[in-house]
Design a protein around this motif. Structure first.
Motif, short mmCIF file in Angstrom:
data_model
loop_
_atom_site.label_atom_id
_atom_site.label_comp_id
_atom_site.label_asym_id
_atom_site.label_seq_id
_atom_site.Cartn_x
_atom_site.Cartn_y
_atom_site.Cartn_z
N ALA A 91 0.64 -1.09 0.11
CA ALA A 91 0.03 0.01 0.06
C ALA A 91 0.93 1.23 0.14
O ALA A 91 0.56 2.22 -0.91
CB ALA A 91 -0.80 -0.05 1.12
N ALA A 92 1.97 1.14 0.66
CA ALA A 92 2.96 2.60 0.87
C ALA A 92 3.42 2.66 -0.54
O ALA A 92 3.66 3.93 -0.90
CB ALA A 92 3.86 2.15 2.16
N ILE A 93 3.73 1.45 -1.16
CA ILE A 93 4.64 1.85 -2.39
C ILE A 93 3.66 2.11 -3.63
O ILE A 93 3.88 3.34 -4.17
CB ILE A 93 5.15 0.34 -2.97
CG1 ILE A 93 6.15 -0.01 -2.17
CG2 ILE A 93 5.31 0.46 -4.51
CD1 ILE A 93 6.70 -1.41 -2.37
N HIS A 94 2.29 2.02 -3.39
CA HIS A 94 1.26 2.62 -4.44
C HIS A 94 1.43 3.99 -4.12
O HIS A 94 1.10 4.82 -4.91
CB HIS A 94 0.14 1.83 -4.44
CG HIS A 94 0.16 0.37 -5.01
ND1 HIS A 94 0.58 0.55 -6.47
CD2 HIS A 94 -0.05 -0.71 -4.58
CE1 HIS A 94 0.37 -0.88 -6.80
NE2 HIS A 94 0.15 -1.56 -5.96
N ASP A 95 1.08 4.29 -2.85
CA ASP A 95 0.85 5.56 -2.36
C ASP A 95 2.08 6.62 -2.65
O ASP A 95 1.89 7.63 -3.37
CB ASP A 95 0.72 5.53 -0.75
CG ASP A 95 -0.04 6.53 -0.40
OD1 ASP A 95 -0.28 7.69 -1.18
OD2 ASP A 95 -0.17 7.00 0.79
N ARG A 144 2.45 9.90 -5.08
CA ARG A 144 2.87 11.33 -4.36
C ARG A 144 4.06 11.70 -5.54
O ARG A 144 4.47 13.05 -5.78
CB ARG A 144 3.67 11.08 -3.30
CG ARG A 144 2.48 10.89 -2.05
CD ARG A 144 3.37 10.70 -0.93
NE ARG A 144 2.34 9.88 -0.07
CZ ARG A 144 2.23 10.16 1.39
NH1 ARG A 144 2.78 11.06 1.99
NH2 ARG A 144 1.21 9.25 2.14
N LEU A 145 4.98 10.77 -5.89
CA LEU A 145 6.11 11.12 -6.76
C LEU A 145 5.55 11.47 -8.16
O LEU A 145 6.39 12.33 -8.80
CB LEU A 145 7.14 9.90 -6.95
CG LEU A 145 7.90 9.73 -5.57
CD1 LEU A 145 8.55 7.94 -5.57
CD2 LEU A 145 8.92 10.72 -5.31
N ALA A 146 4.53 10.94 -8.54
CA ALA A 146 4.11 11.18 -9.76
C ALA A 146 3.45 12.67 -10.04
O ALA A 146 3.76 13.26 -11.09
CB ALA A 146 3.23 10.30 -10.24
#
Ligand code: FES
Ligand code: FES
Lengths: 152, 745
Positions: free
Chosen positions: A140-144, A148-150
């Protein structure tokens, strides 16, 4: 030997074969990078060399051919990297011992891949072992973090 | 008054003492003479203070004495105090005791479980059974058995409330006001005109007045932190590499060490260490009990030098292979070495004699703890003192054993408990600490940090025991008529107490825990524990007896449901005679949208239930056969812990416990050959990795008594998965790990 870690240059007086992991931990005192297995099986020792995720237990001091970034250089408690911020928001850590390595692997993956799908995440992040099994929150944190980075 | 309230009143009062520039609040406990050597200390009739809140001019310190190994114990202990104290726990120092403030070190050794040894009530029984601590040892400070939350719930909140009211009283006296007119908030006493006086300014005055005892603890509806999703205090540090674990410590002049210890039952016969001694950075080669240590100027050099040492081991004639383990378990069943029979309902013999009997033999393997932080301890010894920095769940035993080892008095042993990078029960052992002390004895005055290699960790774990069980059952008329389960296992309790103290007589409840104590109304129902000889030392592994028994019992029950053509979840609900547990099962049916085992071609669903440590937990696992192998596609878990104090963390514990159980059930075993485990590192002990972790849905219910959740998520996972595989493939697997029989994607 000369080594650049988190933007700082160091003169290291050690054996050419000493793994970067122990140079970081025992000589430079950068203990955020962890020892878990010593044989490239757990990923707790993951750092970046010129942005690429590497297992620092496997790379000898003499073979470090670029600038090293450790978890301490990725971000700080006051100014966390977006991946660290996602880890904080999702409260991923249990014992937390694997999480430096998890975050370094995820940060390198996201820098390269933009928004990875679940298969890509599986492939890259399965090199990092979490004995507390925090995997659902890691995912979940990776998707989040990717979102954010995008959006900058 | 509630039972918890009565215990609290009888067991302790909250008092205060002055400290330099401030005040300490803590539990005054009436001491009783206790017969065991670790409860030494104060003369009978005197009292000791176990402080929880320290306030001086520089700030507020909360003492969280239970060890934190990733289960969030340190944080929840702080939150319990802070909610009543009206401070933000994230702004306080949170320290594990004992720390350097010498006035209470002795007192802290008397940290208690919250039940009186004579209390035979249900809660007391459950706590004792759950933490596997006999009544006479209840005076010890132990982290385990999911006990930290029930232990601290009353005591820590009361400490916070007494501190708050006493600070208000100090302010009232200073201002000539009545305490009733004052409020508190965010570390301040608030006067009627809105003026705020920080607690830190009132600390010295508070130390000089009698603590206010007549506090009323807040109702859950008034809680600010407890029960709310808040950010745990260690989350930022654990996300930025700034959390210090024991393995990260550094002191001026510190030496580093690593060890190689003898295989089980062996001793050192001959050592060839000349080459190692000449290696760069090597300080010395130090013989320790049944092993060799290298002391060097960094960890790697110590580990490298160890590899250059040739050691000849002298083996005893103790068996050293896995087959000896299976033989001893089989022999235990056959010889009827009955340890206990906690369940014997109806007439099992007659019921089985009445018709066709279903028979099955189950096996579970040894499992390693292998927390990700390798075992380590830093020790400095002088003539009069031994200081130890390590993560331990049993500081009292550390003090006693180190005192015996060094000849120093117990007052000279100082344990500085560290944040722990995972334990799963491993930090209930003393082996690594005693090694580090021996090494430090060779370099008096200098701190030495000893770190095990991962290989040493696998070679010298005391694993979860292997077990064999035989199930006999009969079904008739669409119901289970009889279930008879015989479980053979060595005693974890005997093995462990023998190492950390001395073996205790009497039956071991962990041999049948998770099987002989289930709230199921099967008409003829018998569970018997058989004590097998200990071939290799064994230890508590997350959820202890229930970790294996949950599989044996939950799988065999599923076989009987299948034979009776019953839906397994409906079958559990119908058999369940415990309201709190039944609601867990009903909730599981809801969230998993359960309609039966079948889930389409190549797919299946499995369900299992286990009540352990007072917590009913039920789980559903979905599997699918894919071209790459079998995959867990979804998982669901429901547990009832009475009151959810920290929802974010509780969900993580339930999810983590279930995945921990699934990963080991799929992939892990420890097998012995020539006196050592064949698995030497994580390449051969994969546990679970991200690609095998399913999406997981968890629910926490609050109908039962307040309980902790570090362990109860584990036991139902393995049987739920095995039952799902049966549903998907028709294959009934009676042996773990499941990867022996199926290929996982
Ligand atoms: S320590 Fe480098 S991968 Fe485990
Ligand atoms: S959080 Fe404990 S190993 Fe990952």
């Amino acid at each position: 030997m000369e080594l650049t870690v988190n933007g700082q240059r160091h003169q290291i007086d050690a054996e050419a074969g000493m793994p970067l992991l122990w140079v970081l931990r025992d000589i430079l005192g950068l203990t955020g990078t962890k020892y878990g297995c010593g044989i490239a099986q757990c990923g707790a020792c993951t750092v970046h060399i010129d942005g690429m995720a590497v297992r620092s237990c496997q790379i000898a001091l003499a073979d470090v051919g670029g600038e090293v970034t450790t978890i301490e250089g990725l971000g700080t408690p006051d100014a966390p990297h977006p991946v660290q911020q996602a880890w904080i928001d999702h409260q991923v850590a249990q014992c937390g011992y694997c999480q430096s390595g998890q975050i370094m692997s995820a940060a390198a993956m996201l820098a390269l891949q933009g928004e990875p799908d679940d298969q890509q995440i599986d492939r890259i992040m399965s090199a990092n072992l979490c004995r507390c099994a925090t995997y659902p929150r890691i995912r979940a944190a990776i998707h989040d973090a990717a979102r954010r980075l995008a959006t900058g | 008054m509630s039972r918890a309230g009565r215990i609290a009143r009888r067991g302790f009062l909250v008092g205060s003492v002055a400290i330099a520039g401030g005040v300490a609040f803590g539990a005054w406990r009436y001491t009783r003479p206790l017969p065991d050597p670790f409860a030494k200390g104060l003369p009978p009739g005197t009292e000791a203070l176990n402080p929880y809140v320290l306030i001086d001019g520089s700030g507020i310190t909360l003492i969280a004495p239970r060890a934190d190994k990733g289960q969030g114990a340190r944080w929840i202990q702080a939150a319990l105090i802070a909610d009543e104290l009206d401070i933000d726990p994230a702004g306080a120092r949170i320290e594990p005791g004992p720390v350097s403030k010498t006035y209470y070190n002795t007192a802290l050794l008397q940290e208690n479980l919250p039940v009186d040894p004579t209390d035979t009530g249900w809660l007391a029984q459950t706590l004792r059974a759950g933490s596997d601590v006999p009544a006479r040892l209840l005076g010890l400070q132990i982290t385990g058995g999911s006990s930290s939350v029930p232990d601290g719930f009353e005591k820590l909140r009361r400490a916070g409330a007494v501190a708050r009211e006493t600070l208000k009283q100090a302010a009232a006296m200073r201002e000539g006001l009545s305490r009733a007119d004052l409020r508190s908030g965010d570390g301040n006493v608030i006067l009627p005109d809105g003026q705020r006086i920080p607690y830190t300014e009132l600390a010295a005055e508070a130390a000089s007045i009698a603590p206010v005892q007549d506090v009323v603890l807040r109702a859950p509806s008034q809680w600010r932190i407890l029960g709310k999703p808040v950010q745990r205090a260690d989350i930022v540090a654990k996300s930025t590499g700034t959390q210090r674990y024991g393995i990260d410590l550094a002191f001026d002049g510190m030496l580093y060490a690593s060890v190689r210890a003898a295989p089980r039952g062996a001793s050192v016969a001959k050592v060839e260490a000349a080459a190692a001694k000449g290696m760069r950075g090597v300080h010395s080669v130090v013989p320790i009990r049944d092993g060799i240590a290298v002391v060097a100027d960094n960890t790697w050099r110590a580990m490298q030098a160890l590899q250059e040492i040739t050691i000849d081991w002298a083996f005893s004639d103790l068996p050293g292979d896995q087959q000896a383990v299976w033989d001893s378990l089989t022999a235990a069943l056959d010889a009827a070495q009955i340890d206990s029979r906690p369940r014997d309902t109806g007439d099992v013999e007659n019921a089985l004699a009445a018709g066709a009997v279903i028979e099955a033999e189950y096996r579970v393997p040894f499992l390693a703890h292998a927390p990700l932080e390798p075992m380590n301890a830093t020790v400095r010894i002088s003539d009069s003192q031994c200081e130890i920095w390590t993560g331990t769940q049993i500081p009292d035993f550390v003090v006693a054993k180190v005192a015996a080892l060094t000849g120093l008095g117990e007052d000279g042993i100082k344990v500085h408990n560290q944040m722990i990078g995972g334990s799963f029960g491993r930090r209930l052992e003393l082996d690594f600490i005693l090694q580090a002390v021996q090494i430090a004895q060779s370099v008096p005055g200098r701190p030495v940090k000893m770190i095990w290699s991962r290989e040493e960790d696998f070679a010298h774990d005391q694993p979860r025991p292997a077990q064999i069980a035989r199930g006999l059952g009969r079904v008739a008329n669409g119901r289970i008529e009889a279930l008879d389960l015989a479980i053979a296992t060595p005693s974890v309790t005997t093995s462990w107490f023998g190492r950390v103290w001395r073996a205790l007589p009497g039956p071991d409840a962990t041999i049948t825990a998770g099987a002989g104590d289930q709230p199921l109304a099967i008409p003829n129902y018998r569970v018997t524990g058989y004590r097998a000889n200990e071939v290799f030392p064994v230890s508590s592994w997350r959820s202890v007896g229930a970790s294996g028994n949950g599989f044996l019992h939950g799988s065999f029950l599923d076989e009987l449901f299948a034979a009776a053509e019953l839906d397994p979840l409906q079958g559990l609900i119908d058999l369940c005679n415990h309201d709190v547990s039944r609601r867990v099962l009903n909730e599981l049916r809801e969230i998993s949208a359960w309609t039966g085992r079948a889930a389409g071609q190549g797919r299946g669903r499995g369900v299992a239930f286990c009540l352990s440590f007072g917590v009913p937990c039920a789980q559903v696992v979905d599997v699918a056969d894919t071209p790459k192998g079998l995959r867990i596609t979804r998982a669901f878990a429901v547990a009832d812990i009475g009151t959810v104090l920290d929802p974010v963390n509780a969900e993580a514990q339930l999810s983590g416990g279930m995945l921990f159980g699934l990963g080991h059930a799929m992939n892990c075993e420890l097998t012995y050959r020539d006196h050592v485990p064949e698995q030497t590192n994580f390449h051969a002990y994969q546990a679970m990795r991200l690609h095998q972790a399913p999406e997981i849905t968890v629910r926490l219910l609050e109908n039962g008594p307040l309980r902790g959740l570090g362990e109860p998520g584990v036991p139902p996972a393995a049987p739920a998965l095995a039952n799902a595989i049966f549903a998907a493939t028709g294959q009934r697997i009676r042996e773990l790990p499941l990867s022996r029989k199926v290929r996982f994607a």
